[in-house]
Write an enzyme that holds these catalytic residues in place. Structure first.
Site, PDB file in Angstrom:
ATOM      1  N   GLU A   1      43.668  30.594  32.925  1.00  0.00           N
ATOM      2  CA  GLU A   1      44.464  30.218  34.094  1.00  0.00           C
ATOM      3  C   GLU A   1      45.879  30.698  33.794  1.00  0.00           C
ATOM      4  OE1 GLU A   1      47.040  29.255  35.973  1.00  0.00           O
ATOM      5  OE2 GLU A   1      46.869  27.073  35.804  1.00  0.00           O
TER       6      GLU A   1
ATOM      7  N   GLU B   1      56.274  34.332  34.995  1.00  0.00           N
ATOM      8  CA  GLU B   1      55.875  33.947  33.641  1.00  0.00           C
ATOM      9  C   GLU B   1      55.258  35.105  32.881  1.00  0.00           C
ATOM     10  OE1 GLU B   1      53.745  30.256  33.139  1.00  0.00           O
ATOM     11  OE2 GLU B   1      54.740  29.350  34.864  1.00  0.00           O
TER      12      GLU B   1
END
Length: 375
Positions: A135, A144
């Protein structure tokens, strides 16, 4: 979501020039706290999608070797083992690995799931794997930059016949109406008013004139309030135009170079009578399809689109316009979109919009250009 991108303490420099010690302090430490893991574990849309992707396709996992990149609490590794995997390598860059190891043991799976503390860039596995599950998605999918690590894991450890869970991803963009813009402008004006009061008081009581700092302060506040995208869970009725896809990713073949920047030109037709174009919402969906050699029996979708009931912890990224141009049903908004990684922090994003409105009636306004930050 766990953590596993170019990290780890020690001050080493990664292949992309990022100091690993700084990266660990700025990014990975967030994922070492249980409260943050709990936030993601409470996201029912997220959890249901992964649960169904695994257990509705158990035959894909039976007897297979699985790698969980950024295992976090270890939940995906545990599900993979419960679905019948013979071996699961659960890689986690932070001390959350200790909690994951305890959780695996408490569920009687220590003989199947091996928790490894480290990054996929640094660790070694004794064998190739059949499935990579992760994930890795951040706000607006790519914030990110964790997908970098998934690509590294895939290139190092996935068998040629292996599958990725999820297997595909898409980024979406749509025009919206919202009152958030007025709120942000009010917050910005309140901030600058407070600054001027601060200047007067500092000069009056302490004899120091700090007005020379007014310009950089206002630039700083402008970036924060008026140029930084906002996380929000929007309702579908706030969409005023047809959504368009700005990026599609095949997780089995994507390269890091392919995701360093996103470029797209799309057109969105306005679907609402006489309103204001307040900005744009960006979101993503991912799909669990397995691979050509090993297709999933049941394809599962995880979407972060505006929803009436089931918002996600990702929500949507909202990019607000100031001022807000008037639009009407049938008008076309031509959007030039670009997104790059921030030069200061490769996990954050810089976005630029170029807009042209084509009205069914009346004069078309001047093109608009706007820069935003996803932080």
């Amino acid at each position: 979501m766990g953590s596993s991108v170019n990290g780890g303490p020690g001050g080493r420099v990664s292949n992309n020039g990022v100091d690993k010690g700084v990266d660990f302090a700025n990014y990975f430490c967030t994922y070492s706290f249980l409260y943050h893991q709990k936030e993601m574990l409470c996201d029912r849309v997220r959890m249901d999608a992964y649960y169904n992707a695994v257990f509705q396709n158990k035959e894909q996992f039976v007897g297979k070797v699985v790698l969980d990149v950024g295992t976090g609490s270890g939940i995906l590794a545990i599900w993979s083992a419960q679905a019948g995997a013979k071996k699961v390598y659960a890689v986690e860059a932070t001390k959350m690995s200790e909690h994951a190891r305890e959780l695996v043991k408490a569920n009687g799976l220590e003989g199947v799931v091996e928790v490894i503390e480290g990054t996929v860039e640094d660790i070694n596995l004794p064998e190739k794997v059949d499935i990579i599950i992760s994930e890795w998605m951040g706000y607006f999918l790519l914030r990110e930059s964790m997908f970098d690590s998934v690509i590294v894991a895939r290139d190092r450890w996935l068998k040629p016949t292996g599958a990725m869970y999820p297997s595909h991803a898409r980024m979406w963009l749509a025009p919206i109406k919202t009152g958030l813009g007025d709120q942000r402008i009010n917050d910005y004006e309140s901030s600058t008013d407070d600054w001027h009061r601060f200047l007067d008081e500092t000069n009056t009581y302490y004899g120091v004139d700090m007005s020379v700092l007014t310009r950089p302060f206002c630039e700083e506040q402008n970036k924060y309030y008026l140029q930084t995208s906002i996380w929000n869970n929007l309702h579908p009725h706030q969409l005023i135009g047809i959504p368009g896809i700005i990026k599609e990713i095949d997780c089995l073949t994507a390269t890091v170079e392919e995701i360093l920047n996103v470029r797209a030109n799309i057109s969105s037709s306005i679907t609402e009578e006489k309103t204001r174009l307040c900005g744009f919402a960006g979101w993503f969906d991912v799909h669990f399809r397995g691979s050509k050699q090993s297709p999933a029996r049941l394809e599962i979708e995880l979407t972060t689109a505006p929803s009436e009931n089931n918002g996600t912890h990702w929500g949507q990224q909202v990019f607000l316009l100031h001022p807000t141009p008037r639009v009407g049903k049938g008008d076309d908004v031509l959007i030039s979109f670009s997104m790059d990684r921030s030069k200061e922090n490769h996990r954050l994003m810089e976005v630029e919009f170029g807009l042209e409105m084509r009205h069914l009636a009346g004069r078309n306004p001047q093109p608009i250009k706007k820069k935003f930050y996803i932080e």
